[in-house]
Design a protein around this motif. Structure first.
Motif, mmCIF file in Angstrom:
data_model
loop_
_atom_site.group_PDB
_atom_site.id
_atom_site.type_symbol
_atom_site.label_atom_id
_atom_site.label_comp_id
_atom_site.label_asym_id
_atom_site.label_seq_id
_atom_site.Cartn_x
_atom_site.Cartn_y
_atom_site.Cartn_z
ATOM 1 N N THR A 125 2.741 7.447 -82.304
ATOM 2 C CA THR A 125 3.966 6.634 -82.692
ATOM 3 C C THR A 125 2.916 5.118 -82.348
ATOM 4 N N GLN A 129 1.995 2.172 -85.133
ATOM 5 C CA GLN A 129 2.442 0.546 -85.542
ATOM 6 C C GLN A 129 1.979 -0.375 -85.005
ATOM 7 N N ASP A 134 1.955 1.974 -90.766
ATOM 8 C CA ASP A 134 2.622 3.110 -91.435
ATOM 9 C C ASP A 134 2.694 3.757 -92.812
ATOM 10 N N SER A 135 1.759 3.163 -93.660
ATOM 11 C CA SER A 135 2.683 3.556 -94.679
ATOM 12 C C SER A 135 1.003 4.044 -95.173
#
Lengths: 346, 284
Positions: A125, A129, A134-135
């Motif tokens: 995670t 970030q 993320d995308s």
């Protein structure tokens, strides 16, 4: 663990007398290198200089024919598994599984480094970030651009929070934005005390990023120090002179003889690959007018004359007699891509 | 007291070692299954090809005179065992391909630079994956064969089928992985697979009994490991299984069911022992 004394407390990597051959081709000739802890260390050299072989030896992917390799106080040839635990590696060729998604690849990486389930989720995670993935992280890797792949590779190399990060030409083929992201991350990691070994054949990258650097040529370290030290060792400004757009060797030698005795001229190199231009190292502001005067007296025209602070390319030029780009071009025709691919295969 | 503590420490270390090996192996196996789910064409082709063989060869010889096959079974029933073994064999022979691609594309280096507790995890994951795939494919063939009336081996027979297939798959997978680390590239590996596949099938008792064959081919078939896998499975399909019964009347002598399984077991262990040092060297 620390069996190599005080030196290993200061140095993160100690290479001594590394020799490596691939068949009849010798890649490393007794290479020595010390990389201090917490330093961003640049390894500069043209393709074929031995950068990748050195890095593959440090990362335990390749065994040297002779010499010693100590990483973080551990003999990498005797205890490779301990060394692997302490380093993150971002290879020159991004090796990703195109069928997996980026997240699945990171999960695989976490399992190979034996992270616990909670640590695995936390680190993945965080890296997603931090590297702004993320995308697209849940898309298959086969759909990623070069920059995305490189970011994913960096995330994989950093997932287990290594003390040493080794990057082999990490920005080759990247657009400027992706390069900036990589550079920012490296600066941040350095500020956290992580030792970074960065190989590159981009001068500006090493000049901007590295605290210390070594220049490799034909399997040897030919210069070592901070970028400023190496440039200062040239002892003056750099002057490029062309009497014509394209001179011949004879004329360039004649010009060299004219300029050789001028006060303040410390060194003259005839740069054959740049149309027999002359590269001078000069000391003081008054040398340039003297150069003009002597050339006019000797009846030589001046096509171009410029003075600048020395660059790393000048350091390379002084050490080898050719620019880094010329060294790249010279070696380009001699490289055997099949042999190199084979070198990389286990 | 000290030795007790040392002993406890050792057992904890050993346990954590096994946990880590399991974690690595599971992660690598999971990757192979994700690839399979997203690219199922090899699995489908691996089931379709033997099915076509079963249907076409079965139909081709459906009017063969009774008594042509020793024991009076129909050709379809006779063929079933051969096709099951061929399916498992072909699948296992391809086990080296994913490893070869990992070598060529540099993904293997990603695995080798990781602090794997045991690099055998890379081999274990391939063996687990290939064994599962071979069993799935073979089971699909068995179900189809049952549906078109070629019979079902029964519970004890089924266990013999599974044991036989496992022994065959282990040995052929070992061979394929050995080749994947020895040959220079996937073109060479595919060439070896291509050359080995059909000749080994024809020089076995998959399509015809030994009694049909010329002497030289009979010798070849009697030495072919596929024959030692086919005959116990064929026997399992023929009725109550007796492993003491002679299954192969080879030119060099009679071989019973235990003999067949022993040969396969020796082959499995032999190949693993032969190839292990080479794999260890390559992965060191």
């Amino acid at each position: 663990m620390d069996v190599f004394g005080v030196e290993s407390l200061i140095q993160m990597i100690e290479l001594r007398g590394l020799e490596k051959s691939f068949g009849s081709i010798q890649a490393l000739f007794g290479l020595d290198l010390s990389i201090p802890r917490g330093c961003l260390y640049g390894l500069l050299g043209p393709n074929g200089a031995g950068k990748t072989s050195t890095i593959r030896i440090i990362t335990t992917l390749l065994a040297p024919d002779s010499g010693s390799v100590v990483v973080n106080g551990v003999d990498a040839l005797k205890e490779p598994c301990i060394v692997r635990n302490q380093l993150g590696y971002v290879a020159q060729e991004v090796a990703i599984d195109k069928i997996l998604t980026g997240r699945e690849l990171l999960e695989l990486q976490a399992d190979l480094y034996h992270l616990s389930q909670s640590k695995k989720i936390e680190r993945i995670t965080f890296m997603i970030q931090r590297l702004d993935m993320d995308s697209w992280i849940d898309r298959r890797c086969g759909t990623y651009s070069g920059g995305m792949r490189r970011r994913l590779d960096l995330a994989a190399g950093l997932l287990h929070e290594p003390e040493l990060l080794v990057l082999d030409e990490p920005t080759v083929g990247l657009d400027l934005e992706s390069r900036k992201i990589v550079w920012e991350l490296l600066r941040e990691l350095k500020s956290k005390g992580i030792t970074i070994l960065l190989s590159s054949h981009y001068l500006e990258e090493i000049e901007i990023m590295a605290d210390r650097m070594a220049i490799l040529d034909r399997g040897r370290v030919i210069a070592e120090g901070t970028p400023d030290q190496l440039k200062d060792e040239l002892g003056g400004d750099h002057v490029t002179l062309r009497v014509r757009e394209f001179s011949d060797e004879k004329e360039s030698m004649q010009v060299r003889d004219v300029l050789d005795n001028i006060d303040g001229v410390k060194q003259i190199v005839v740069n054959r690959s740049q149309g027999f231009s002359l590269n001078l190292v000069v000391e003081g502001e008054t040398v340039l007018p003297k150069l003009r005067e002597e050339l006019t007296k000797a009846d030589f025209p001046i096509f171009a004359l410029s003075q600048s602070r020395p660059s790393l390319d000048d350091v390379y030029l002084q050490a080898t007699g050719m620019t880094l780009m010329d060294a790249e071009l010279a070696i380009a025709g001699q490289r055997d891509s099949k042999l190199e691919a084979k070198k990389g295969m286990r | 007291m000290t030795s007790q503590i040392t002993g406890q420490f050792d057992s904890v270390t050993a346990r954590s070692q096994w946990i880590e090996i399991s974690q690595e192996t599971l992660a690598l196996t999971r990757r192979l299954f994700i690839q399979l789910v997203r690219r199922p064409s090899t699995l489908i082709a691996g089931i379709l090809q033997p099915l076509i063989w079963l249907l076409l060869f079965g139909a081709l010889f459906s009017k063969a005179p009774e008594g042509l096959i020793p024991g009076g079974t129909s050709y379809g029933s006779f063929l079933g065992a051969g096709v099951i073994v061929f399916t498992a064999f072909s699948g296992a022979l391809n086990a080296g391909l994913p490893v070869m691609f990992d070598r060529e594309f540099g993904f293997l280096n990603r695995l080798l630079v990781a602090p794997l507790r045991s690099r055998s995890s890379i081999i274990f994951s391939s063996v687990i994956y290939m064994t599962s795939i071979s069993l799935i494919q073979s089971f699909a063939i068995m179900v189809t064969a049952a549906l078109i009336g070629y019979g079902w081996p029964g519970l004890s027979g089924l266990s013999i089928v599974i044991v036989t297939l496992l022994l065959l798959v282990f040995s052929v997978t070992a061979l394929s992985l050995g080749l994947a680390f020895t040959l220079p590239g996937h073109i060479e590996l595919i060439a070896v697979i291509f050359v080995a596949n059909l000749p080994l099938l024809f020089a076995s008792t998959a399509l015809a009994p030994l009694s049909f064959m010329p002497i030289w081919l009979g010798w070849l078939a009697s030495l072919n490991p596929l024959t030692f896998a086919i005959e116990p499975i064929r026997a399992a399909y023929s009725g109550p299984l007796d492993l003491n019964a002679v299954l192969i009347n080879a030119p060099y002598g009679a071989v019973n069911g235990y003999g067949c399984l022993s040969v396969l077991m020796a082959l499995s262990f032999g190949l693993f022992f032969l190839i292990s040092p080479m794999l260890n060297r390559k992965l060191a």
